[in-house]
Design a protein around this motif. Structure first.
Motif, PDB file in Angstrom:
ATOM      1  N   ALA A   1      30.994   1.149  71.067  1.00 21.85           N
ATOM      2  CA  ALA A   1      29.560   0.664  71.231  1.00 21.85           C
ATOM      3  C   ALA A   1      29.544  -0.704  72.058  1.00 21.85           C
ATOM      4  O   ALA A   1      28.649  -0.830  72.863  1.00 21.85           O
ATOM      5  CB  ALA A   1      28.706   0.335  70.138  1.00 21.85           C
ATOM      6  N   HIS A   2      30.581  -1.509  71.931  1.00 22.83           N
ATOM      7  CA  HIS A   2      30.561  -2.844  72.851  1.00 22.83           C
ATOM      8  C   HIS A   2      30.866  -2.750  74.042  1.00 22.83           C
ATOM      9  O   HIS A   2      30.924  -3.714  74.824  1.00 22.83           O
ATOM     10  CB  HIS A   2      31.347  -3.845  72.047  1.00 22.83           C
ATOM     11  N   MET A   3      31.520  -1.457  74.349  1.00 18.46           N
ATOM     12  CA  MET A   3      32.383  -1.420  75.604  1.00 18.46           C
ATOM     13  C   MET A   3      31.210  -0.756  76.986  1.00 18.46           C
ATOM     14  O   MET A   3      30.169  -0.215  76.337  1.00 18.46           O
ATOM     15  CB  MET A   3      33.361  -0.382  75.833  1.00 18.46           C
ATOM     16  N   LYS A   4      31.431  -0.887  77.760  1.00 18.80           N
ATOM     17  CA  LYS A   4      30.461  -0.533  79.052  1.00 18.80           C
ATOM     18  C   LYS A   4      30.619   1.217  78.955  1.00 18.80           C
ATOM     19  O   LYS A   4      31.727   1.622  79.030  1.00 18.80           O
ATOM     20  CB  LYS A   4      31.080  -1.006  80.490  1.00 18.80           C
ATOM     21  N   LYS A   5      29.505   1.594  79.473  1.00 18.76           N
ATOM     22  CA  LYS A   5      29.455   3.151  79.535  1.00 18.76           C
ATOM     23  C   LYS A   5      30.295   3.639  80.618  1.00 18.76           C
ATOM     24  O   LYS A   5      30.176   2.896  81.576  1.00 18.76           O
ATOM     25  CB  LYS A   5      28.002   3.667  79.454  1.00 18.76           C
ATOM     26  N   CYS A   6      30.798   4.671  80.651  1.00 19.59           N
ATOM     27  CA  CYS A   6      31.538   5.344  81.874  1.00 19.59           C
ATOM     28  C   CYS A   6      31.409   6.970  81.772  1.00 19.59           C
ATOM     29  O   CYS A   6      31.249   7.553  80.929  1.00 19.59           O
ATOM     30  CB  CYS A   6      33.124   5.127  81.621  1.00 19.59           C
ATOM     31  N   THR A   7      31.476   7.375  83.060  1.00 19.76           N
ATOM     32  CA  THR A   7      31.001   8.773  83.341  1.00 19.76           C
ATOM     33  C   THR A   7      31.968   9.456  84.253  1.00 19.76           C
ATOM     34  O   THR A   7      32.453   8.755  85.335  1.00 19.76           O
ATOM     35  CB  THR A   7      29.713   8.991  84.084  1.00 19.76           C
ATOM     36  N   ARG A   8      32.581  10.192  83.833  1.00 21.69           N
ATOM     37  CA  ARG A   8      33.652  11.068  84.678  1.00 21.69           C
ATOM     38  C   ARG A   8      32.971  12.136  85.627  1.00 21.69           C
ATOM     39  O   ARG A   8      32.074  12.855  84.887  1.00 21.69           O
ATOM     40  CB  ARG A   8      34.704  12.074  83.802  1.00 21.69           C
ATOM     41  N   ILE A   9      33.143  12.359  86.752  1.00 21.19           N
ATOM     42  CA  ILE A   9      32.570  12.934  87.715  1.00 21.19           C
ATOM     43  C   ILE A   9      33.719  14.089  88.252  1.00 21.19           C
ATOM     44  O   ILE A   9      34.370  13.493  88.896  1.00 21.19           O
ATOM     45  CB  ILE A   9      31.701  12.397  88.963  1.00 21.19           C
ATOM     46  N   ASP A  10      33.522  15.063  87.793  1.00 24.66           N
ATOM     47  CA  ASP A  10      34.560  16.225  88.530  1.00 24.66           C
ATOM     48  C   ASP A  10      33.997  16.915  89.736  1.00 24.66           C
ATOM     49  O   ASP A  10      32.889  17.187  89.876  1.00 24.66           O
ATOM     50  CB  ASP A  10      34.930  17.412  87.428  1.00 24.66           C
ATOM     51  N   LEU A  11      34.855  17.065  90.712  1.00 21.25           N
ATOM     52  CA  LEU A  11      34.662  17.578  91.813  1.00 21.25           C
ATOM     53  C   LEU A  11      35.410  18.473  92.372  1.00 21.25           C
ATOM     54  O   LEU A  11      36.645  18.731  91.982  1.00 21.25           O
ATOM     55  CB  LEU A  11      34.829  16.619  93.013  1.00 21.25           C
ATOM     56  N   CYS A  12      35.166  19.775  92.955  1.00 19.77           N
ATOM     57  CA  CYS A  12      36.089  21.001  93.022  1.00 19.77           C
ATOM     58  C   CYS A  12      35.246  21.557  94.468  1.00 19.77           C
ATOM     59  O   CYS A  12      34.046  21.645  94.705  1.00 19.77           O
ATOM     60  CB  CYS A  12      35.831  22.071  92.045  1.00 19.77           C
ATOM     61  N   SER A  13      36.211  21.948  95.577  1.00 22.51           N
ATOM     62  CA  SER A  13      35.704  22.265  96.791  1.00 22.51           C
ATOM     63  C   SER A  13      36.175  23.804  97.031  1.00 22.51           C
ATOM     64  O   SER A  13      37.230  24.274  96.444  1.00 22.51           O
ATOM     65  CB  SER A  13      36.237  21.505  97.822  1.00 22.51           C
ATOM     66  N   LEU A  14      35.376  24.544  97.607  1.00 24.24           N
ATOM     67  CA  LEU A  14      35.666  25.955  97.848  1.00 24.24           C
ATOM     68  C   LEU A  14      35.257  26.163  99.392  1.00 24.24           C
ATOM     69  O   LEU A  14      34.598  25.779  99.794  1.00 24.24           O
ATOM     70  CB  LEU A  14      34.758  26.813  96.904  1.00 24.24           C
ATOM     71  N   ASN A  15      35.645  27.292  99.903  1.00 21.53           N
ATOM     72  CA  ASN A  15      35.463  27.914 101.082  1.00 21.53           C
ATOM     73  C   ASN A  15      34.162  28.455 100.849  1.00 21.53           C
ATOM     74  O   ASN A  15      33.776  29.111  99.922  1.00 21.53           O
ATOM     75  CB  ASN A  15      36.479  28.777 101.722  1.00 21.53           C
ATOM     76  N   LEU A  16      33.256  28.502 101.968  1.00 27.98           N
ATOM     77  CA  LEU A  16      32.043  29.138 101.900  1.00 27.98           C
ATOM     78  C   LEU A  16      32.141  30.614 101.389  1.00 27.98           C
ATOM     79  O   LEU A  16      31.062  31.324 100.851  1.00 27.98           O
ATOM     80  CB  LEU A  16      31.092  29.069 103.351  1.00 27.98           C
ATOM     81  N   ASP A  17      33.190  31.333 101.979  1.00 26.70           N
ATOM     82  CA  ASP A  17      33.221  33.027 101.638  1.00 26.70           C
ATOM     83  C   ASP A  17      33.915  32.942 100.310  1.00 26.70           C
ATOM     84  O   ASP A  17      34.099  34.112  99.909  1.00 26.70           O
ATOM     85  CB  ASP A  17      34.129  33.463 102.769  1.00 26.70           C
TER      86      ASP A  17
END
Length: 368
Positions: free
Chosen positions: A72-88
C-alpha cells in the motif's frame, strides 16, 4: 595444420539487400560484427532505404496492460506487454514488457502508425520504440487543472521528427471560463527534447486524441453545438502556430453521434459509426480551404454485432485496403475495390488492451 578455406566475399549490394530484410533488433547485434558492418548499417542511405521498406510493410502491435501488486505504501506500477506480428500473420515477432509507474486505469496510448508509440498517464508522457524495445519518459509537461489529458502525436516526414502537442486547461472549472494552453514537443532521432509553450490558446474544449495531417493537428470539439455544422473540428497549424476550425460535412453531421477523426491515405477522415444502421461511413476532407468533404467509403458491417461495429476504428490505408481495429478482438481488412471484409481473429489471441500499426526503425530515443 592447414588453414580453413576462406568463404568468398559477397557483393556489397547483396549484403545490403539481405540486411534490409532483417528486424532492427537483429541489425543492432550485427553492428558489432565489424567496423565495416557498423558503418554500413548506420549509413544514412541504408537507414533511409530501411524506413521506406518498413513503411510499405507495417506490422501489427498488440499491447496489454496489467497492474502489478505492490504494498500500500509503495508507488503503483503497471506492466505493459507488447507483441508484434506481420500483417498476414505469417510471423510472430518479439514479445517484451515495459513498466510505467502509474495505475493501469490512468494509462492510455496515443493513436500512431509509425515507429514510435506514446503512452499517456497521470505521471507524464512516455515514448517507446518497439523495434529497439527502448522506452523513455519525456520531460514533465504543464499541469492540467481539469484532469483531462488531450494530446496528439504524429510524424513529420519533411523534418524527420515526431511532434507531440499537449492541450492543458489552466482554469479551475472546465465548464466556466476555461483557459486552454498549448505546448509542443519535437522529438528528433538521437537528440534531447523539451516542451515549448505556444502563445495561442485553444478556443474549444476538445475530445479524443489529436490527428496529424500535413503539418496540422485536428481534434473533435467537445463543446455544445449551438449551430451544428459551423464548428465541429478544431485545428492547430504547426507552422503558423495558430488555431482554427473546420466545418463537418454539410447536412450530414450529428453532434450527438459516434464520430471520430483518423488520418487515411494522407487525408483527414471523419468516421461515422452511428448515422446509418450497420454501416461505417468514412468522410474524407478533399478540399481544406473550402471545407469540402466527400463520403469516400461506406463499409457494410452486416454480420457484426451492434456493439462491435460501433467500435470499429480504421487504422491505416494501404494498397486499396483499409485496416481496422474491431474492438481489440480482431484486425479486419476492408478491400475497397471488392467491398469485402476479411476478419483475422486468429492473429490476436488473449486479452489485449490496444491494437496499433507500426513500422520498424532505428529511431534513437534521447541524446546519443
Amino acid at each position: 595444420m592447414s588453414e580453413l578455406p576462406m568463404w568468398p566475399t559477397l557483393p556489397a549490394d547483396l549484403i545490403i539487400n539481405i540486411l534490409l530484410r532483417l528486424p532492427v533488433k537483429s541489425l543492432g547485434k550485427f553492428k558489432c560484427v565489424s567496423k565495416k558492418w557498423l558503418h554500413l548499417i548506420t549509413d544514412s542511405y541504408f537507414v533511409s532505404m530501411y524506413r521506406e521498406i518498413s513503411v510499405r510493410n507495417p506490422n501489427i502491435l498488440v499491447l496489454k496492460k496489467t497492474p502489478l501488486l505492490r504494498e500500500a505504501h509503495m508507488k503503483k506500477c503497471t506492466r505493459i506487454d507488447l507483441c508484434s506480428l506481420n500483417l498476414d500473420g505469417s510471423c510472430r515477432n518479439d514479445e517484451f514488457s515495459l513498466y510505467v509507474n502509474d495505475d493501469e486505469k490512468n494509462i492510455e496510448v496515443l493513436p500512431s502508425k509509425w515507429d514510435l508509440i506514446c503512452f499517456v498517464s497521470e505521471s507524464g508522457f512516455y515514448v517507446c520504440n518497439p523495434s529497439t524495445q527502448v522506452m523513455m519518459k519525456l520531460p514533465e509537461a504543464s499541469c492540467c487543472t481539469s484532469g483531462e489529458v488531450n494530446a496528439g502525436m504524429g510524424y513529420v516526414k519533411e523534418t524527420d521528427e515526431y511532434v507531440l502537442v499537449h492541450l492543458f486547461d489552466r482554469s479551475l472549472d472546465i465548464h466556466v471560463d476555461y483557459d486552454i494552453g498549448c505546448e509542443v514537443l519535437r522529438l528528433k532521432d538521437g537528440t534531447d527534447c523539451e516542451w515549448q509553450v505556444m502563445e495561442a490558446n485553444c478556443p474549444f474544449v476538445v475530445r479524443g486524441w489529436g490527428v496529424l495531417v500535413k503539418n496540422v493537428f485536428y481534434w473533435m470539439i467537445w463543446d455544445e453545438y449551438n449551430q451544428p455544422g459551423d464548428e465541429a473540428i478544431v485545428s492547430f497549424d504547426l507552422e503558423k502556430k495558430e488555431f482554427g476550425n473546420v466545418s463537418p460535412p454539410e447536412g450530414h453531421f450529428d453532434p450527438q453521434g459516434a464520430w471520430s477523426l483518423v488520418e487515411l491515405g494522407g487525408k483527414l477522415s471523419l468516421v461515422d459509426n452511428a448515422t446509418r444502421q450497420l454501416m461505417v461511413d468514412i468522410w474524407v476532407l478533399n478540399d481544406l480551404d473550402n471545407h469540402i468533404w466527400v463520403r469516400e467509403y461506406s463499409i457494410d458491417m452486416n454480420g457484426y454485432g451492434s456493439d462491435l461495429f460501433k467500435s470499429i476504428i480504421p487504422l491505416d490505408y494501404q494498397d486499396g485496403k483499409i485496416w481496422m481495429d474491431a474492438k481489440q478482438e480482431s484486425l479486419d481488412c476492408y478491400d475497397v475495390k471488392k467491398k469485402h471484409i476479411k476478419r483475422m481473429e486468429h492473429l490476436i489471441s488473449g486479452e489485449w488492451t490496444w491494437l496499433r500499426i507500426y513500422t520498424e526503425s532505428f529511431f534513437w530515443l534521447g541524446s546519443r
